[in-house]
Design a protein around this motif. Structure first.
Motif, PDB file in Angstrom:
ATOM      1  N   GLU A   6       0.817  -1.207   0.000  1.00 10.34           N
ATOM      2  CA  GLU A   6       0.000   0.000   0.000  1.00 10.34           C
ATOM      3  C   GLU A   6       0.863   1.276   0.000  1.00 10.34           C
ATOM      4  OE1 GLU A   6      -0.407  -2.394   2.660  1.00 10.34           O
ATOM      5  OE2 GLU A   6      -1.686  -3.477   1.281  1.00 10.34           O
ATOM      6  N   ASP A   7       2.093   1.189   0.475  1.00  9.20           N
ATOM      7  CA  ASP A   7       2.941   2.381   0.586  1.00  9.20           C
ATOM      8  C   ASP A   7       3.237   3.019  -0.763  1.00  9.20           C
ATOM      9  OD1 ASP A   7       3.004   2.010   3.272  1.00  9.20           O
ATOM     10  OD2 ASP A   7       5.038   1.181   3.333  1.00  9.20           O
ATOM     11  N   SER A  10       0.188   5.027  -2.432  1.00  6.02           N
ATOM     12  CA  SER A  10      -0.124   6.273  -1.729  1.00  6.02           C
ATOM     13  C   SER A  10       0.899   7.361  -2.066  1.00  6.02           C
ATOM     14  CB  SER A  10      -0.202   6.050  -0.215  1.00  6.02           C
ATOM     15  OG  SER A  10       1.057   5.672   0.295  1.00  6.02           O
ATOM     16  N   THR A  11       2.159   6.985  -2.251  1.00  5.49           N
ATOM     17  CA  THR A  11       3.161   7.984  -2.624  1.00  5.49           C
ATOM     18  C   THR A  11       3.049   8.338  -4.098  1.00  5.49           C
ATOM     19  OG1 THR A  11       4.856   6.310  -3.015  1.00  5.49           O
ATOM     20  CG2 THR A  11       4.816   7.312  -0.828  1.00  5.49           C
ATOM     21  N   ALA A  13       0.261   8.582  -5.762  1.00  6.75           N
ATOM     22  CA  ALA A  13      -0.876   9.508  -5.901  1.00  6.75           C
ATOM     23  C   ALA A  13      -0.458  10.960  -5.676  1.00  6.75           C
ATOM     24  CB  ALA A  13      -1.984   9.118  -4.934  1.00  6.75           C
ATOM     25  N   ARG A  14       0.605  11.182  -4.927  1.00  8.71           N
ATOM     26  CA  ARG A  14       1.073  12.544  -4.649  1.00  8.71           C
ATOM     27  C   ARG A  14       2.241  12.944  -5.554  1.00  8.71           C
ATOM     28  NH1 ARG A  14      -0.293  10.490   0.447  1.00  8.71           N
ATOM     29  NH2 ARG A  14       1.730   9.601   0.845  1.00  8.71           N
ATOM     30  N   GLN A  20       2.886   8.613 -12.151  1.00  9.64           N
ATOM     31  CA  GLN A  20       1.628   7.889 -12.009  1.00  9.64           C
ATOM     32  C   GLN A  20       1.360   7.007 -13.235  1.00  9.64           C
ATOM     33  OE1 GLN A  20      -1.517  10.667 -11.086  1.00  9.64           O
ATOM     34  NE2 GLN A  20      -0.390  11.533  -9.368  1.00  9.64           N
ATOM     35  N   ASP A  57       7.110  12.086   0.944  1.00  3.83           N
ATOM     36  CA  ASP A  57       5.887  11.321   0.720  1.00  3.83           C
ATOM     37  C   ASP A  57       5.462  11.276  -0.741  1.00  3.83           C
ATOM     38  OD1 ASP A  57       5.116  13.933   0.365  1.00  3.83           O
ATOM     39  OD2 ASP A  57       3.276  13.760   1.537  1.00  3.83           O
ATOM     40  N   HIS A  58       6.400  11.603  -1.676  1.00  2.00           N
ATOM     41  CA  HIS A  58       6.077  11.574  -3.100  1.00  2.00           C
ATOM     42  C   HIS A  58       7.331  11.231  -3.905  1.00  2.00           C
ATOM     43  CE1 HIS A  58       7.795  15.561  -2.623  1.00  2.00           C
ATOM     44  NE2 HIS A  58       7.982  15.595  -3.928  1.00  2.00           N
TER      45      HIS A  58
END
Length: 136
Positions: A6-7, A10-11, A13-14, A20, A57-58
């Motif tokens: 999942e990590d 989520s990164t 998406a940002r 992406q 976080d991205h």
């Protein structure tokens, strides 16, 4: 590799749109190709790492200019104006053979077993010793 599957999403998406797209396309084709969800995830992660690097976080795109890129810094005036790369002050643009010859002239022992960076480091240390001798 992210600690959880999942990590990465989520990164992603940002992250930048290209990151992406890379992730989504690779994951889709990998899921078709492999029976393992984990293997598809690892493949998508490897594709993302190829075009981007994680920043907090991205993911941010890497700035890799290729030889066909008109703004490439690989040649022309930009290359001449760029400071020379060095290994500890020794010109890294020299070939290993040239560094070996310099080490031979300096009387550095064990040079035949040294790698290019090791030769450069030995030459740097030799130069420092010679400079100290000259000052005293």
């Amino acid at each position: 590799m992210p600690t959880k599957k999942e990590d990465l999403p989520s990164t992603i998406a940002r992250s930048a749109e290209k990151v992406q797209r890379t992730y989504a396309k690779t994951l889709d084709s990998a899921e078709e190709q492999y029976d393992s969800e984990e293997r598809a995830h690892r493949t998508a992660y490897a594709a993302v790492k190829h075009v981007a690097e994680k920043k907090g976080d991205h993911w941010e795109l890497k700035d890799e200019k290729g030889p066909s890129d008109p703004q490439s810094e690989q040649g022309g005036r930009a290359a001449r104006e760029r400071p020379k790369e060095t290994y500890g002050g020794v010109d890294a643009n020299k070939s290993k053979q040239e560094l070996y010859e310099d080490a031979k002239q300096a009387g550095i022992e064990g040079r035949s077993d040294m790698s290019k960076p090791e030769l450069a480091e030995a030459l740097r240390k030799h130069s420092e010793r010679e400079t100290r001798k000259a000052r005293s």
